[in-house]
Design an enzyme around this catalytic site. Sequence first.
Site, PDB file in Angstrom:
ATOM      1  N   GLY A   1      -4.568  12.415  -5.301  1.00  0.00           N
ATOM      2  CA  GLY A   1      -4.442  12.630  -6.748  1.00  0.00           C
ATOM      3  C   GLY A   1      -3.115  13.283  -7.038  1.00  0.00           C
ATOM      4  O   GLY A   1      -2.480  13.832  -6.139  1.00  0.00           O
TER       5      GLY A   1
ATOM      6  N   CYS B   1      -5.271  13.243   1.527  1.00  0.00           N
ATOM      7  CA  CYS B   1      -4.154  13.811   0.775  1.00  0.00           C
ATOM      8  C   CYS B   1      -4.652  14.927  -0.161  1.00  0.00           C
ATOM      9  O   CYS B   1      -5.080  15.967   0.315  1.00  0.00           O
ATOM     10  CB  CYS B   1      -3.401  12.709   0.026  1.00  0.00           C
ATOM     11  SG  CYS B   1      -1.791  13.256  -0.547  1.00  0.00           S
ATOM     12  N   TYR B   2      -4.662  14.683  -1.471  1.00  0.00           N
ATOM     13  CA  TYR B   2      -5.174  15.712  -2.383  1.00  0.00           C
ATOM     14  C   TYR B   2      -6.596  16.111  -1.992  1.00  0.00           C
ATOM     15  O   TYR B   2      -6.955  17.295  -2.031  1.00  0.00           O
ATOM     16  CB  TYR B   2      -5.175  15.170  -3.816  1.00  0.00           C
ATOM     17  CG  TYR B   2      -5.615  16.181  -4.858  1.00  0.00           C
ATOM     18  CD1 TYR B   2      -4.719  17.106  -5.360  1.00  0.00           C
ATOM     19  CD2 TYR B   2      -6.934  16.196  -5.333  1.00  0.00           C
ATOM     20  CE1 TYR B   2      -5.118  18.041  -6.315  1.00  0.00           C
ATOM     21  CE2 TYR B   2      -7.343  17.115  -6.275  1.00  0.00           C
ATOM     22  CZ  TYR B   2      -6.427  18.038  -6.774  1.00  0.00           C
ATOM     23  OH  TYR B   2      -6.821  18.950  -7.710  1.00  0.00           O
TER      24      TYR B   2
ATOM     25  N   HIS C   1      -1.878   8.849   4.084  1.00  0.00           N
ATOM     26  CA  HIS C   1      -2.680   7.795   3.445  1.00  0.00           C
ATOM     27  C   HIS C   1      -3.081   6.719   4.453  1.00  0.00           C
ATOM     28  O   HIS C   1      -2.323   5.784   4.701  1.00  0.00           O
ATOM     29  CB  HIS C   1      -1.898   7.175   2.284  1.00  0.00           C
ATOM     30  CG  HIS C   1      -1.768   8.104   1.128  1.00  0.00           C
ATOM     31  ND1 HIS C   1      -2.763   8.271   0.191  1.00  0.00           N
ATOM     32  CD2 HIS C   1      -0.788   8.961   0.792  1.00  0.00           C
ATOM     33  CE1 HIS C   1      -2.399   9.180  -0.687  1.00  0.00           C
ATOM     34  NE2 HIS C   1      -1.202   9.624  -0.354  1.00  0.00           N
TER      35      HIS C   1
ATOM     36  N   GLU D   1      -5.133   4.443   4.036  1.00  0.00           N
ATOM     37  CA  GLU D   1      -5.512   3.204   3.356  1.00  0.00           C
ATOM     38  C   GLU D   1      -4.356   2.227   3.153  1.00  0.00           C
ATOM     39  O   GLU D   1      -4.574   1.056   2.897  1.00  0.00           O
ATOM     40  CB  GLU D   1      -6.176   3.520   2.006  1.00  0.00           C
ATOM     41  CG  GLU D   1      -5.284   4.150   0.946  1.00  0.00           C
ATOM     42  CD  GLU D   1      -5.126   5.672   1.069  1.00  0.00           C
ATOM     43  OE1 GLU D   1      -5.388   6.216   2.166  1.00  0.00           O
ATOM     44  OE2 GLU D   1      -4.719   6.312   0.080  1.00  0.00           O
TER      45      GLU D   1
ATOM     46  N   GLY E   1     -10.953 -20.646 -13.063  1.00  0.00           N
ATOM     47  CA  GLY E   1     -10.347 -19.577 -12.263  1.00  0.00           C
ATOM     48  C   GLY E   1     -11.332 -19.129 -11.192  1.00  0.00           C
ATOM     49  O   GLY E   1     -12.498 -19.555 -11.182  1.00  0.00           O
TER      50      GLY E   1
ATOM     51  N   ASP F   1     -12.883 -16.219 -10.487  1.00  0.00           N
ATOM     52  CA  ASP F   1     -14.072 -15.420 -10.813  1.00  0.00           C
ATOM     53  C   ASP F   1     -15.149 -16.256 -11.514  1.00  0.00           C
ATOM     54  O   ASP F   1     -16.309 -16.238 -11.106  1.00  0.00           O
ATOM     55  CB  ASP F   1     -13.687 -14.218 -11.692  1.00  0.00           C
ATOM     56  CG  ASP F   1     -12.631 -13.351 -11.019  1.00  0.00           C
ATOM     57  OD1 ASP F   1     -12.522 -13.422  -9.783  1.00  0.00           O
ATOM     58  OD2 ASP F   1     -11.920 -12.622 -11.727  1.00  0.00           O
TER      59      ASP F   1
ATOM     60  N   LYS G   1     -11.717  -8.593  -5.422  1.00  0.00           N
ATOM     61  CA  LYS G   1     -11.275  -9.994  -5.472  1.00  0.00           C
ATOM     62  C   LYS G   1     -11.438 -10.724  -4.125  1.00  0.00           C
ATOM     63  O   LYS G   1     -11.925 -11.850  -4.078  1.00  0.00           O
ATOM     64  CB  LYS G   1      -9.807 -10.035  -5.888  1.00  0.00           C
ATOM     65  CG  LYS G   1      -9.323 -11.385  -6.330  1.00  0.00           C
ATOM     66  CD  LYS G   1      -9.745 -11.622  -7.746  1.00  0.00           C
ATOM     67  CE  LYS G   1      -9.223 -12.920  -8.300  1.00  0.00           C
ATOM     68  NZ  LYS G   1      -9.527 -13.018  -9.733  1.00  0.00           N
TER      69      LYS G   1
END
Length: 547
Positions: A57, A84-85, A171, A173, A227, A229, A372
């Site tokens: 954050g 992190c935060y 991080h 991720e 599309g 989705d 997605k």
Amino acid sequence: MLQDKEKVIVIDFGGQYNQLVARRVRECNVYCEIYSYKTDIEKIKAMNPKGIILTGGPASCYEEGAATCSPELFNLGVPVLGLCYGAQLMNHVLGGKVERASAREYGKTEIVTDSSSALFKGVPENTTCWMSHFDYISKMAPGFRSVAHSDNCPVAACENRERNLYGIQFHPEVLHTPEGSKMLYNFVRGICGCSGDWRMDTFVEDSIRDIREKVGNGKVLLALSGGVDSSVVAGLLSRAIGKQLTCVFVDHGLLRKDEGDEVEAVFGPKGNFNLNFVRVNAADRYYIKLAGVSEPERKRKIIGEEFIRVFEDEAKKIGKVDFLAQGTIYPDVVESGLGGESAVIKSHHNVGGLPDHVDFKEIIEPLRNLFKDEVRKAGLQLGIPAELVFRQPFPGPGLGVRIMGDISAEKVKIVQEADAIYREEIAKAAKEWKKENTGDRFADESKLSVDEIFSRERDFNPPWMPDQYFAALTNVRSVGVMGDERTYDYAVALRAVRTLDFMTAEAADIPFSVLQTVMSRIINEVRGVNRVFYDLTSKPPGTIELE
Ligand code: XMP
């Protein structure tokens, strides 16, 4: 059922990577949901999580009014990992000290890890990570020990093994931390003990059951755009309730070349799905409304409103339905208020809002928990062709925003033809690259699993492969020569971008030879074009679309 899945809760402190953390956890086959740090602790308890992750954050945890969490969170007997935060906050709340460092530590950083920590199982002692922080943990909370450090950061990671609390200053991720996914895997699968029960094949099976239960004998209406989705929603609903589903596909005459037919081939009567498919060929209606209109916002508005009118006309013919289906996905839910209860009303094509005059009782959003990539996997699982599942994003107003200035049937045809050539040549070059670089690995299509097809499409692309590319028609006309004749024709702009999130983008460096082939084919094959430009603009300052 989703409620029965093992679940990790990602608590968001406003970091830019909150969704990425959740995606990485899901890639470990562990279901997770993102909640705001303001979420009541009782609510979190009631969700019975197997683990909790606190994200990064922008704030400093020692400042008044900074985002915080209840100390009780660390007493639930559930493993907690702060990133992190989140790591700083954990130490701050539990009696350690966090201070501002004299310099920001930012970028790729070498760290030394302690392999006796369960977080770093299988991770080399010396590894690289992505740091981005001003504050640092100057004193760990009682019971913690440092399990990684860098030259400038004595506590790059820490743990309190007894209480199952872990903190990582960097991080894990992001891709710049090459061992990061392993660390998250170690946390969710190792420390939290999740078995990995989140898989797209079971998601599809479970959803089919849930949809049948919810819909009963009811009728469902879906605006199918073609599309990713809405196509996956159509596939899923069709498998669940067959002809109780009606899909309305509006061909507004601003689709790419042959796109309407391609959608019809999959979902129409000759396709593999059992549903009512209504295709409305509304091109003339649109062209009349758009004639002479050149202002971009006005064009967008007309296209959006006309969509609603066409859709409403069709809905009236169908009569009352019980459910209106929508292709809302998890990022839409997160971005509109972090897991709040309010359904996100995603407008069809994101342009014009929801129709006022469609008679339905409830909205059904079967993909609202998926990212997605998960939608794509579910699509493959349902038997939707890879070309459709990995389709590039295409704006709701379609070619309407790729024709600068006013729109006419003739201009639509020019841009469709040029764009088809461009896509064909990129696909050809990419296919050759894949063949050279993957050999026989994906040769036999019939033997490939969903995961292999997914990997082939996502992970094995040339380094220059754009995330989105298309041709647009400028309203510039210029002088040229063709044979012995002077021409005064249009210029086509080729756009191709590399992007992670479509918020920022860079022009893709497509090999010059490919661009030359595209140019020469467009000039030779598309009447009305005598010049081809390549758009080098990054975003910002440019947008991806030209209008
Ligand atoms: P821009 O042009 O804003 O595009 O840089 C960012 C991404 O959004 C897509 N885009 C749209 N998608 N409705 C959509 O559903 C729209 O009106 C729209 N306008 C742009 C664009 O193709 C790119 O992927």
